[in-house]
Design a protein around this motif. Structure first.
Motif, mmCIF file in Angstrom:
data_model
loop_
_atom_site.group_PDB
_atom_site.id
_atom_site.type_symbol
_atom_site.label_atom_id
_atom_site.label_comp_id
_atom_site.label_asym_id
_atom_site.label_seq_id
_atom_site.Cartn_x
_atom_site.Cartn_y
_atom_site.Cartn_z
ATOM 1 N N ILE A 15 3.297 10.927 -9.021
ATOM 2 C CA ILE A 15 2.576 11.270 -10.248
ATOM 3 C C ILE A 15 1.716 12.515 -10.025
ATOM 4 C CG2 ILE A 15 0.751 10.532 -11.839
ATOM 5 C CD1 ILE A 15 1.836 7.640 -11.445
ATOM 6 N N SER A 16 1.038 12.577 -8.885
ATOM 7 C CA SER A 16 0.151 13.706 -8.599
ATOM 8 C C SER A 16 0.915 15.015 -8.440
ATOM 9 C CB SER A 16 -0.684 13.428 -7.352
ATOM 10 O OG SER A 16 -1.540 12.332 -7.592
ATOM 11 N N LEU A 41 0.828 -1.212 0.000
ATOM 12 C CA LEU A 41 0.000 0.000 0.000
ATOM 13 C C LEU A 41 0.860 1.260 0.000
ATOM 14 C CD1 LEU A 41 -2.983 -0.782 2.399
ATOM 15 C CD2 LEU A 41 -3.039 -0.435 -0.075
ATOM 16 N N TRP A 42 1.905 1.277 0.805
ATOM 17 C CA TRP A 42 2.768 2.455 0.848
ATOM 18 C C TRP A 42 3.489 2.659 -0.484
ATOM 19 C CZ3 TRP A 42 5.563 3.523 6.111
ATOM 20 C CH2 TRP A 42 4.602 3.697 7.107
ATOM 21 N N THR A 43 3.830 1.579 -1.166
ATOM 22 C CA THR A 43 4.458 1.692 -2.480
ATOM 23 C C THR A 43 3.487 2.290 -3.485
ATOM 24 O OG1 THR A 43 5.875 -0.208 -1.993
ATOM 25 C CG2 THR A 43 5.605 0.400 -4.324
ATOM 26 N N VAL A 44 2.263 1.779 -3.509
ATOM 27 C CA VAL A 44 1.235 2.321 -4.415
ATOM 28 C C VAL A 44 0.982 3.797 -4.090
ATOM 29 C CG1 VAL A 44 -1.216 2.180 -5.035
ATOM 30 C CG2 VAL A 44 0.150 0.093 -4.865
ATOM 31 N N LEU A 71 -6.211 4.519 -6.594
ATOM 32 C CA LEU A 71 -5.554 4.536 -5.288
ATOM 33 C C LEU A 71 -6.554 4.199 -4.184
ATOM 34 C CD1 LEU A 71 -3.170 5.155 -3.373
ATOM 35 C CD2 LEU A 71 -3.859 7.572 -3.475
ATOM 36 N N MET A 72 -7.730 4.830 -4.229
ATOM 37 C CA MET A 72 -8.753 4.562 -3.217
ATOM 38 C C MET A 72 -9.240 3.112 -3.287
ATOM 39 S SD MET A 72 -11.046 8.021 -3.092
ATOM 40 C CE MET A 72 -10.842 8.700 -4.731
ATOM 41 N N VAL A 73 -9.504 2.624 -4.496
ATOM 42 C CA VAL A 73 -10.021 1.266 -4.668
ATOM 43 C C VAL A 73 -8.994 0.237 -4.197
ATOM 44 C CG1 VAL A 73 -10.724 -0.448 -6.394
ATOM 45 C CG2 VAL A 73 -11.651 1.875 -6.493
ATOM 46 N N VAL A 74 -7.748 0.410 -4.610
ATOM 47 C CA VAL A 74 -6.698 -0.534 -4.207
ATOM 48 C C VAL A 74 -6.508 -0.489 -2.693
ATOM 49 C CG1 VAL A 74 -4.199 -0.982 -4.329
ATOM 50 C CG2 VAL A 74 -5.508 -0.577 -6.426
ATOM 51 N N ALA A 75 -6.469 0.701 -2.122
ATOM 52 C CA ALA A 75 -6.269 0.827 -0.674
ATOM 53 C C ALA A 75 -7.374 0.114 0.096
ATOM 54 C CB ALA A 75 -6.206 2.299 -0.274
ATOM 55 N N ALA A 132 -7.241 6.574 3.042
ATOM 56 C CA ALA A 132 -7.597 5.165 2.872
ATOM 57 C C ALA A 132 -6.381 4.256 3.034
ATOM 58 C CB ALA A 132 -8.244 4.948 1.503
ATOM 59 N N VAL A 133 -5.243 4.712 2.563
ATOM 60 C CA VAL A 133 -4.019 3.913 2.712
ATOM 61 C C VAL A 133 -3.516 3.945 4.151
ATOM 62 C CG1 VAL A 133 -1.562 3.769 2.104
ATOM 63 C CG2 VAL A 133 -3.260 4.121 0.313
ATOM 64 N N LEU A 134 -3.416 5.111 4.742
ATOM 65 C CA LEU A 134 -2.781 5.241 6.054
ATOM 66 C C LEU A 134 -3.629 4.710 7.192
ATOM 67 C CD1 LEU A 134 -1.108 8.756 5.796
ATOM 68 C CD2 LEU A 134 -0.106 6.512 5.349
ATOM 69 N N GLY A 135 -4.934 4.938 7.138
ATOM 70 C CA GLY A 135 -5.790 4.502 8.224
ATOM 71 C C GLY A 135 -5.542 5.291 9.501
ATOM 72 N N PHE A 136 -6.301 4.895 10.514
ATOM 73 C CA PHE A 136 -6.219 5.572 11.800
ATOM 74 C C PHE A 136 -5.239 4.831 12.695
ATOM 75 C CE2 PHE A 136 -7.662 6.590 16.069
ATOM 76 C CZ PHE A 136 -7.857 7.956 15.973
ATOM 77 N N PRO A 137 -4.392 5.445 13.443
ATOM 78 C CA PRO A 137 -4.271 6.854 13.773
ATOM 79 C C PRO A 137 -3.273 7.623 12.921
ATOM 80 C CG PRO A 137 -2.949 5.622 15.321
ATOM 81 C CD PRO A 137 -3.590 4.625 14.382
ATOM 82 N N THR A 138 -2.577 6.955 11.998
ATOM 83 C CA THR A 138 -1.562 7.633 11.186
ATOM 84 C C THR A 138 -2.158 8.794 10.400
ATOM 85 O OG1 THR A 138 -0.409 5.520 11.006
ATOM 86 C CG2 THR A 138 0.286 7.250 9.505
ATOM 87 N N VAL A 139 -3.432 8.695 10.029
ATOM 88 C CA VAL A 139 -4.077 9.765 9.271
ATOM 89 C C VAL A 139 -4.086 11.075 10.060
ATOM 90 C CG1 VAL A 139 -6.464 9.330 10.011
ATOM 91 C CG2 VAL A 139 -6.023 10.257 7.737
#
Length: 178
Positions: free
Chosen positions: A18-19, A8-11, A37-41, A94-101
């Motif tokens: 890119i962004s 996930l962190w690689t994606v 990104l959202m769908v994969v996460a 979506a990738v990081l989740g809680f609490p990292t977000v």
């Protein structure tokens, strides 16, 4: 750190790079990057951790993605920021989740503030910007005519701040785990 986190962190890293490039070059953050990104996460979270709760799985990704994106909705609806930034923030959450977000939100805000200051200094626009802020305030309290505050704004590609703040949060999380 699990292999699903590494994936996930690689994606996420690829999506951020890119962004940043597209935001700086064309003032756009592409749907072809943010939606996958959202769908994969969310898919990887569901597959590797199940439905979960606030700190794991699909629930963590959905809540964190929506929460982070909602921070930018007022700026997007006011025309100060594009919806691509909002969608990129949703993907980051979506990738990081809680609490990292929570750390990401703070670090992205700090990176954005620093980016704004550096941009103003670089363009020699500190006094012009302060003058525009005073004119806006004067319009709000009815001291000036509305036309006095309609000066054009500067474009600051917020995708850069999103990327810097996210990488900072990822480093912080990795350092915390290891």
């Amino acid at each position: 750190m699990t292999s699903s986190h590494i994936a996930l962190w690689t994606v996420l890293g690829v999506a951020l790079v890119i962004s940043v490039a597209t935001d700086v070059l064309s003032r756009r953050i592409l749907d072809v990057v943010t939606y996958p990104l959202m769908v994969v996460a969310l898919g990887v979270r569901l597959w590797s951790e199940g439905v979960g709760d606030l700190e794991t799985g699909l629930v963590s990704g959905v809540v964190s993605g929506l929460g982070l994106a909602l921070l930018l909705v007022p700026a997007a609806t006011g025309g100060k920021m594009g919806w691509g930034d909002v969608k990129l923030m949703a993907g980051v959450g979506a990738v990081l989740g809680f609490p990292t977000v929570m750390a990401a939100a703070a670090f992205i805000s700090l990176a954005g503030a620093l980016q704004a200051v550096v941009t103003l200094l670089w363009h020699g626009a500190v006094w012009e910007t302060l003058g525009r802020m005073v004119r806006r305030w004067a319009v709000r309290v009815r001291l000036m005519d509305e036309s006095a505050s309609s000066a054009p704004g500067r474009h600051i590609p917020y995708g850069v701040a999103i990327a810097l703040g996210t990488f900072w949060a990822m480093y912080w999380q990795h350092d915390k785990l290891g």
